[in-house]
Design a protein around this motif. Structure first.
Motif, PDB file in Angstrom:
ATOM      1  N   ASN A  54       0.803  -1.224   0.000  1.00  0.00           N
ATOM      2  CA  ASN A  54       0.000   0.000   0.000  1.00  0.00           C
ATOM      3  C   ASN A  54       0.836   1.274   0.000  1.00  0.00           C
ATOM      4  O   ASN A  54       0.473   2.261  -0.641  1.00  0.00           O
ATOM      5  CB  ASN A  54      -0.977  -0.005   1.185  1.00  0.00           C
ATOM      6  CG  ASN A  54      -0.308  -0.250   2.520  1.00  0.00           C
ATOM      7  OD1 ASN A  54       0.915  -0.373   2.625  1.00  0.00           O
ATOM      8  ND2 ASN A  54      -1.108  -0.329   3.574  1.00  0.00           N
ATOM      9  N   ASP A  93      -2.668  -4.821  -1.228  1.00  0.00           N
ATOM     10  CA  ASP A  93      -3.251  -4.097  -0.098  1.00  0.00           C
ATOM     11  C   ASP A  93      -4.262  -3.066  -0.598  1.00  0.00           C
ATOM     12  O   ASP A  93      -3.919  -2.159  -1.363  1.00  0.00           O
ATOM     13  CB  ASP A  93      -2.213  -3.343   0.758  1.00  0.00           C
ATOM     14  CG  ASP A  93      -1.096  -4.216   1.274  1.00  0.00           C
ATOM     15  OD1 ASP A  93      -1.361  -5.386   1.574  1.00  0.00           O
ATOM     16  OD2 ASP A  93       0.032  -3.703   1.380  1.00  0.00           O
ATOM     17  N   ASP A  94      -5.483  -3.208  -0.124  1.00  0.00           N
ATOM     18  CA  ASP A  94      -6.486  -2.172  -0.315  1.00  0.00           C
ATOM     19  C   ASP A  94      -6.169  -1.056   0.674  1.00  0.00           C
ATOM     20  O   ASP A  94      -5.459  -1.277   1.658  1.00  0.00           O
ATOM     21  CB  ASP A  94      -7.876  -2.762  -0.062  1.00  0.00           C
ATOM     22  CG  ASP A  94      -8.986  -1.945  -0.696  1.00  0.00           C
ATOM     23  OD1 ASP A  94      -8.701  -0.835  -1.179  1.00  0.00           O
ATOM     24  OD2 ASP A  94     -10.129  -2.418  -0.693  1.00  0.00           O
ATOM     25  N   SER A 121      -9.385   4.586  -1.736  1.00  0.00           N
ATOM     26  CA  SER A 121      -9.011   4.062  -3.060  1.00  0.00           C
ATOM     27  C   SER A 121     -10.184   4.097  -4.023  1.00  0.00           C
ATOM     28  O   SER A 121      -9.988   4.149  -5.240  1.00  0.00           O
ATOM     29  CB  SER A 121      -8.472   2.634  -2.919  1.00  0.00           C
ATOM     30  OG  SER A 121      -9.391   1.807  -2.231  1.00  0.00           O
ATOM     31  N   LEU A 162      -6.836  -3.755  -6.889  1.00  0.00           N
ATOM     32  CA  LEU A 162      -6.153  -3.932  -5.606  1.00  0.00           C
ATOM     33  C   LEU A 162      -6.409  -5.310  -5.009  1.00  0.00           C
ATOM     34  O   LEU A 162      -7.529  -5.820  -5.048  1.00  0.00           O
ATOM     35  CB  LEU A 162      -6.595  -2.857  -4.617  1.00  0.00           C
ATOM     36  CG  LEU A 162      -6.301  -1.405  -5.038  1.00  0.00           C
ATOM     37  CD1 LEU A 162      -6.795  -0.437  -3.975  1.00  0.00           C
ATOM     38  CD2 LEU A 162      -4.815  -1.197  -5.304  1.00  0.00           C
ATOM     39  N   SER A 212      -7.019  -7.416  -1.966  1.00  0.00           N
ATOM     40  CA  SER A 212      -7.581  -7.153  -0.645  1.00  0.00           C
ATOM     41  C   SER A 212      -7.616  -8.433   0.183  1.00  0.00           C
ATOM     42  O   SER A 212      -7.749  -9.535  -0.357  1.00  0.00           O
ATOM     43  CB  SER A 212      -9.000  -6.581  -0.787  1.00  0.00           C
ATOM     44  OG  SER A 212      -9.569  -6.308   0.475  1.00  0.00           O
ATOM     45  N   TYR A 213      -7.502  -8.281   1.505  1.00  0.00           N
ATOM     46  CA  TYR A 213      -7.594  -9.403   2.432  1.00  0.00           C
ATOM     47  C   TYR A 213      -7.879  -8.829   3.810  1.00  0.00           C
ATOM     48  O   TYR A 213      -7.827  -7.617   4.025  1.00  0.00           O
ATOM     49  CB  TYR A 213      -6.294 -10.216   2.449  1.00  0.00           C
ATOM     50  CG  TYR A 213      -5.064  -9.371   2.686  1.00  0.00           C
ATOM     51  CD1 TYR A 213      -4.598  -9.133   3.963  1.00  0.00           C
ATOM     52  CD2 TYR A 213      -4.395  -8.780   1.610  1.00  0.00           C
ATOM     53  CE1 TYR A 213      -3.493  -8.336   4.186  1.00  0.00           C
ATOM     54  CE2 TYR A 213      -3.293  -7.977   1.820  1.00  0.00           C
ATOM     55  CZ  TYR A 213      -2.847  -7.755   3.099  1.00  0.00           C
ATOM     56  OH  TYR A 213      -1.763  -6.944   3.313  1.00  0.00           O
ATOM     57  N   ASP A 214      -8.215  -9.695   4.726  1.00  0.00           N
ATOM     58  CA  ASP A 214      -8.586  -9.272   6.073  1.00  0.00           C
ATOM     59  C   ASP A 214      -7.350  -9.273   6.971  1.00  0.00           C
ATOM     60  O   ASP A 214      -6.942 -10.314   7.488  1.00  0.00           O
ATOM     61  CB  ASP A 214      -9.654 -10.220   6.623  1.00  0.00           C
ATOM     62  CG  ASP A 214     -10.253  -9.734   7.942  1.00  0.00           C
ATOM     63  OD1 ASP A 214      -9.703  -8.786   8.530  1.00  0.00           O
ATOM     64  OD2 ASP A 214     -11.261 -10.316   8.377  1.00  0.00           O
ATOM     65  N   THR A 221      -6.881 -14.021  -0.381  1.00  0.00           N
ATOM     66  CA  THR A 221      -6.965 -12.685  -0.971  1.00  0.00           C
ATOM     67  C   THR A 221      -8.077 -12.659  -2.015  1.00  0.00           C
ATOM     68  O   THR A 221      -8.538 -13.696  -2.485  1.00  0.00           O
ATOM     69  CB  THR A 221      -5.645 -12.301  -1.662  1.00  0.00           C
ATOM     70  OG1 THR A 221      -5.357 -13.263  -2.687  1.00  0.00           O
ATOM     71  CG2 THR A 221      -4.495 -12.245  -0.678  1.00  0.00           C
TER      72      THR A 221
END
Length: 343
Positions: free
Chosen positions: A252, A275-276, A280, A289, A291-293, A326
């Motif tokens: 990010n 990375d979100d 954005s 992007l 994304s993941y938790d 992801t």
């Protein structure tokens, strides 16, 4: 009112005022359903009147532990590590543990001192995001407490870890750019010594191989450590005679540095990144992007650690590896394929 000692009221003081034993006070504070409502009310009234606060550290030490776990991250200013820490704290709190947080600031030489300090302060276990591949100090720490690694794998250590799908996420995001017709995709990555740096470059390369496109090595920049170094690298890439038509950024901070250059120069090319990040979706740029938790990484690491702490009398289980999945999110207008970069 009972006389208060300099250290504050005790459980015995509460019991005397409520006309019950200290053991009954303890049962009330633990929400023991076997205590009558009338007794419960008297105890809580005494607690409020005396301003009693239970000493959790002393209580935990009597039970054979400090009630604390240590967490070492590499950059607390990065939202990823803040979210990871929140995930650790969530699970730790559910199980009655407190989290002691340390930040290595990506300094490999600073990390051993932080780890030693946490062990010296009697934490019962450690969760560590290693700053590098030198992990001898963690092997030493493991002689005293269980250690779980997060975001980066162990190097020569037999211990649990929680990772992100670094390779898969980078491959999928890069494939999105290639599917739109981009054959000159630049890679802006973190230091290659980091596991995430090598895995995300490997995913970038694999997407090219699967698409039958040869990556241009002159468009690969590694060793970027923050948004400032990413800005410089992006500006250099855009100034090339045969500039890239799309960018892939490995985290990010690198994405944010690259985006600043795109906005400053009015360059409209798509960017894919790992990375979100906040806002954005309102930048008006073509963004892809990964994304993941990040909270889940912390939660999983805490669960692995607490599982080991809960089974200290049993033979230790084999080292476990948990992977957090992801997904790719698209923001802004579609790229519409390769476009010329303004001179």
């Amino acid at each position: 009112m009972p006389t208060q000692r300099s250290g504050g009221p005790t459980m015995h003081d509460v019991g005397k005022l409520a006309q019950v034993s200290a053991m009954t006070v303890s049962r009330v504070l633990k929400n023991d359903p076997g205590v009558s409502e009338a007794t419960r009310e008297r105890v809580f009234a005494a607690v409020d009147r005396l301003g009693y606060r239970r000493n959790e550290t002393a209580r935990s030490l009597r039970l054979g532990g400090s009630g604390m776990i240590g967490l070492v991250v590499t950059n607390l200013a990065n939202p990823f590590y803040s979210r990871l820490a929140l995930g650790v704290q969530e699970v730790a709190t559910e199980h009655g543990f407190r989290v002691v947080l340390s930040n290595s600031a990506d300094q490999v030489d600073k990390e051993p001192g932080l780890v030693d300090g946490l062990v010296d302060h009697q934490v019962e276990g450690l969760i560590v995001v290693p700053a590098g591949s030198r992990q001898k100090h963690l092997e030493v720490a493991m002689r005293h407490v269980p250690v779980v690694l997060a975001a980066r794998p162990p190097a020569g250590l037999d211990t649990d870890c929680v990772l992100v799908e670094d390779f898969h996420g980078a491959r999928e995001a890069t494939a999105c750019l290639l599917a739109e017709g981009h054959t000159r995709v630049a890679f802006l990555g973190n230091p290659p010594a980091l596991y995430t740096g090598t895995e995300r470059l490997r995913g970038f390369w694999a997407a090219h191989e699967e698409a039958g496109v040869e990556p241009d090595s002159t468009l690969i920049r590694q060793g970027l450590v923050d948004a400032v170094t990413a800005e410089r690298a992006t500006a250099e890439l855009l100034d090339l005679p045969n500039a890239p038509t799309a960018l892939f950024c490995a985290n990010n901070r690198i994405s944010q540095g690259a985006i600043r250059v795109l906005l400053k120069t009015g360059t409209s090319i798509p960017l894919a990144g790992f990375d979100d990040f906040d806002l954005s979706d309102v930048l008006g740029l073509s963004l892809t992007l990964v994304s993941y938790d990040a909270d889940e990484i912390g939660r999983q690491a805490a669960r692995l650690l607490l599982d080991r702490l809960g089974n200290r009398g049993a033979p230790p289980p084999a080292a476990r590896r948990v992977t957090v999945p992801t997904r790719v999110i698209r923001y802004g207008p579609p790229s519409g394929g390769p476009r010329e970069v303004p001179a």
